[in-house]
Design an enzyme around this catalytic site. Structure first.
Site: not given
Length: 339
Positions: A39-42, A45
């Site tokens: 996901s784009v959340k990497l 993070a």
């Protein structure tokens, strides 16, 4: 040939899907699920952990703790294990079983909140649990994605510039609003570098992010029950609210074209299609939407008929609305899209 030593170094930055054959509208979808976190959340993070280590607030031997509905938790699990750090994810009952299993497999401790706060919902209850953990464990460090500038800085440095480079003539960008990190980072970059772009936030019906009344939401990713501190409304030109039934229909409509995408993507695509119908039915513009993740983690929810019937009602399994266009009736137009 790319050669990497840590999983967060790999990220597909320039994959877009032209949705006109599926959607019947001019919309390019920036696909962000092709990395090891899915996901784009990497990006957020990695940025938040990097900043915490640089500042000295996160030191060797400490434990990261964060509230997440799924994707950021998976991304932080990956970053933590690759750096030899412990991670505790506080999530709630809406987090998919696939995301929970993946976090656990990566070595994270997953705590699931089931009782909602009476005023601040499940997110408020998650934040209270995080506060309790930090009070009980001095070696815990809360990244606080809801107020952490690294959440939006990651997209100011990467996602926003990538879109601007690929589409120098961009007219409108559609971004789902969860913690609003992706939204704020892209909006800030484009406001400074391409101020003519219209920024449309797509939110879930029942979310309080933009001042709407709270309501029950079952699909994680888009929407909040506590307004994120990093949100600045001045960077947002328009907001579209999407019901979860329309999210399901959009996801399944995309699947009929062969694209298995996540619930947040279905929300964004549904909202973008409706906005385009209402504001530019002639199709004469360049529009991009961000797809945060892929659909495998939603096979037991959004793509499962039994789950949809139980939580959203049988009507959510009706004909996919992606191909529906406004039907002209004399001087007026009736849209087949509904909230």
């Amino acid at each position: 040939m790319p050669v990497i030593t840590t999983p967060q170094e790999f990220d597909v930055e320039d994959l877009y899907v032209d949705l006109r054959p599926v959607l019947g509208r001019p919309l390019y979808l920036k696909c962000e699920g092709f990395n090891f976190a899915g996901s784009v959340k990497l990006r957020a993070a990695s940025e938040m952990v990097d900043a915490a280590e640089r500042s000295g607030t996160l030191r060797p031997g400490m434990t990261i703790v964060e509230s997440s509905s799924g994707n950021l938790g998976v991304a932080l699990s990956l970053v933590a294990v690759s750096r030899g750090l412990r991670f505790v994810c506080v999530t709630d009952s809406r987090c998919t079983a696939a995301s929970r299993r993946l976090m656990s497999s990566l070595g994270a401790e997953v705590q699931v909140v089931t009782e909602a706060h009476p005023d601040r919902g499940l997110l408020g209850a998650r934040l209270d649990r995080v506060a309790d953990l930090c009070a009980a464990h001095p070696d815990y460090h809360w990244l606080n994605q809801y107020a952490n500038p690294g959440n939006w800085t990651a997209h100011y440095r990467t996602t926003g510039p990538q879109i601007a480079k690929a589409f120098p003539d961009l007219d409108v960008l559609f971004v789902g609003a969860g913690t609003t990190g992706t939204l704020m980072g892209c909006a800030r970059f484009l406001r400074e570098n391409n101020p003519g772009v219209t920024i449309v936030a797509v939110d879930a019906a029942g979310s309080v992010t933009f001042g709407g009344p709270p309501g029950t939401r079952m699909i994680p990713g888009v929407g909040t029950s506590v307004r994120p501190a990093i949100l600045d409304d001045s960077y947002v030109d328009d907001v579209v609210l999407v019901s979860e039934a329309d999210t399901v229909r959009a996801c399944r409509g995309l699947l009929r074209g062969g694209f298995l995408l996540g619930g947040s993507t279905g929300t964004v695509v549904s909202g973008a299609a409706r906005w385009l119908d209402e504001h530019r039915p002639d199709g004469g513009l360049t529009a991009v939407a961000i797809a945060p993740d892929l659909g495998e983690r939603y096979l037991e929810t959004v793509y499962h008929d039994g789950w949809v019937r139980e939580h959203l009602g049988a009507e959510a399994l009706g004909a996919e609305a992606l191909g529906a266009r406004p039907v002209p009736l004399g001087p007026t137009t009736i849209s087949t899209w509904s909230l």
